[in-house]
Design an enzyme around this catalytic site. Structure first.
Site, short mmCIF file in Angstrom:
data_model
loop_
_atom_site.label_atom_id
_atom_site.label_comp_id
_atom_site.label_asym_id
_atom_site.label_seq_id
_atom_site.Cartn_x
_atom_site.Cartn_y
_atom_site.Cartn_z
N LYS A 33 0.85 -1.20 0.00
CA LYS A 33 0.00 0.00 0.00
C LYS A 33 0.88 1.24 0.00
CE LYS A 33 -2.29 1.75 3.64
NZ LYS A 33 -2.17 3.24 3.57
N ASP A 60 -3.33 4.37 -2.15
CA ASP A 60 -4.33 4.83 -1.18
C ASP A 60 -4.23 6.34 -1.00
OD1 ASP A 60 -6.25 4.87 0.82
OD2 ASP A 60 -4.84 4.27 2.39
N LYS A 62 -7.16 8.35 -1.23
CA LYS A 62 -8.43 8.79 -0.62
C LYS A 62 -8.95 10.09 -1.24
CE LYS A 62 -7.46 6.69 3.93
NZ LYS A 62 -6.05 6.29 3.73
N ASP A 65 -13.25 15.27 -3.56
CA ASP A 65 -13.39 16.58 -4.16
C ASP A 65 -14.66 16.57 -5.00
OD1 ASP A 65 -12.76 19.21 -5.26
OD2 ASP A 65 -10.65 18.76 -4.82
N THR A 124 -10.54 4.18 10.57
CA THR A 124 -10.46 3.38 11.80
C THR A 124 -10.03 4.22 13.00
OG1 THR A 124 -8.22 2.68 11.15
CG2 THR A 124 -10.05 1.18 10.64
N ARG A 216 2.73 -0.68 10.56
CA ARG A 216 3.86 -0.63 11.48
C ARG A 216 4.20 -1.95 12.17
NH1 ARG A 216 1.39 4.86 13.82
NH2 ARG A 216 -0.41 3.84 12.87
#
Length: 238
Positions: A33, A60, A62, A65, A124, A216
């Site tokens: 990603k 990714d 996102k 607009d 999340t 991570r």
């Protein structure tokens, strides 16, 4: 791979990404990603590098607009040859439909397969309290995510980004091939960090996730390859 484990490459430069991926004997097994931090630093060059390695790529960004702006951005993204892209479902059905059209146009122009379009429902990091008192949503979290996912489905999206906590609800109401990609994945022994709605990979698998995103706990591990194998085993075997 039927059930991708997407590694969130949370690095701020291409050199760190190269060092990370060089540790893997066969990067073509990986789905990676590329988020805003890395893409805004390295640009499309990072996508070209991932493609040379044979990785599946989840871009990714996102997008959020007005419909025409999102469509034109997706025309450009569609030419990159990535496998998954994201938009914010809160942009509305017209924006989501425009994103889908832009992807198709861009992919056709460069003779690339059309990426799967994934609509972000609620991040999340958003708690029930934030949903109610800052976003002022009229619906509780489960119903809010279901409403956004249903709209995304009707607008032509291929799936959504959601937390594992909403999976059971979505699977009860949406068709089996509608993708549910779940970030916020942590083994129980790993810290949740800045994400609130988290789950373990085995729980996400049992509840019907199509793919999971792990950052991570793998990228910052002392042995990233071993950590990837550990998450893979838990994810794929449930």
């Amino acid at each position: 791979m039927e059930k991708p484990l997407m590694i969130a490459l949370d690095f701020d430069n291409l050199s760190s990404v190269t060092d990370f991926l060089d540790a893997f004997p066969d990067p073509s097994q990986l789905t990676v990603k590329v988020g805003m931090e890395l893409f805004y630093q390295a640009g499309p060059a990072i996508i070209a590098d991932m493609k040379k390695r044979g990785c599946q790529i989840f871009l990714d960004l996102k997008l959020f607009d007005i419909p025409n702006t999102v469509k034109q951005a997706m025309v450009q993204i569609g030419q990159l040859g990535v496998n998954y892209v994201t938009v914010h479902s809160l942009g509305g059905s017209a924006m989501l439909s425009a994103a889908k059209a832009g992807l198709a146009e861009g992919s056709a122009a460069s003779n690339q397969p059309v990426p799967a379009l994934l609509a972000v429902t609620e991040l999340t990091s958003i708690s029930d309290d934030v949903l109610k008192n800052e976003q002022h949503a009229a619906l509780p979290m489960q119903e809010q995510v279901l409403a956004l996912a249903t709209m995304a489905n009707q607008a032509g999206c291929d799936g959504v980004i959601c937390s594992a906590l909403e999976l059971k609800t979505l699977r009860q109401h949406l068709q089996p091939d509608f993708l549910c990609v779940v970030p916020g994945i942590r083994m129980k022994a790993d810290q949740s960090g800045d994400q609130v709605r988290v789950a373990s990979p085995d729980q996400a698998a049992k509840d019907g996730a199509s793919a999971i995103v792990v950052g991570r706990p793998i990228t910052k591990a002392a042995d990233p390859v071993a950590a990837w194998h550990r998450y893979q085993a838990t994810w794929q075997n449930n």
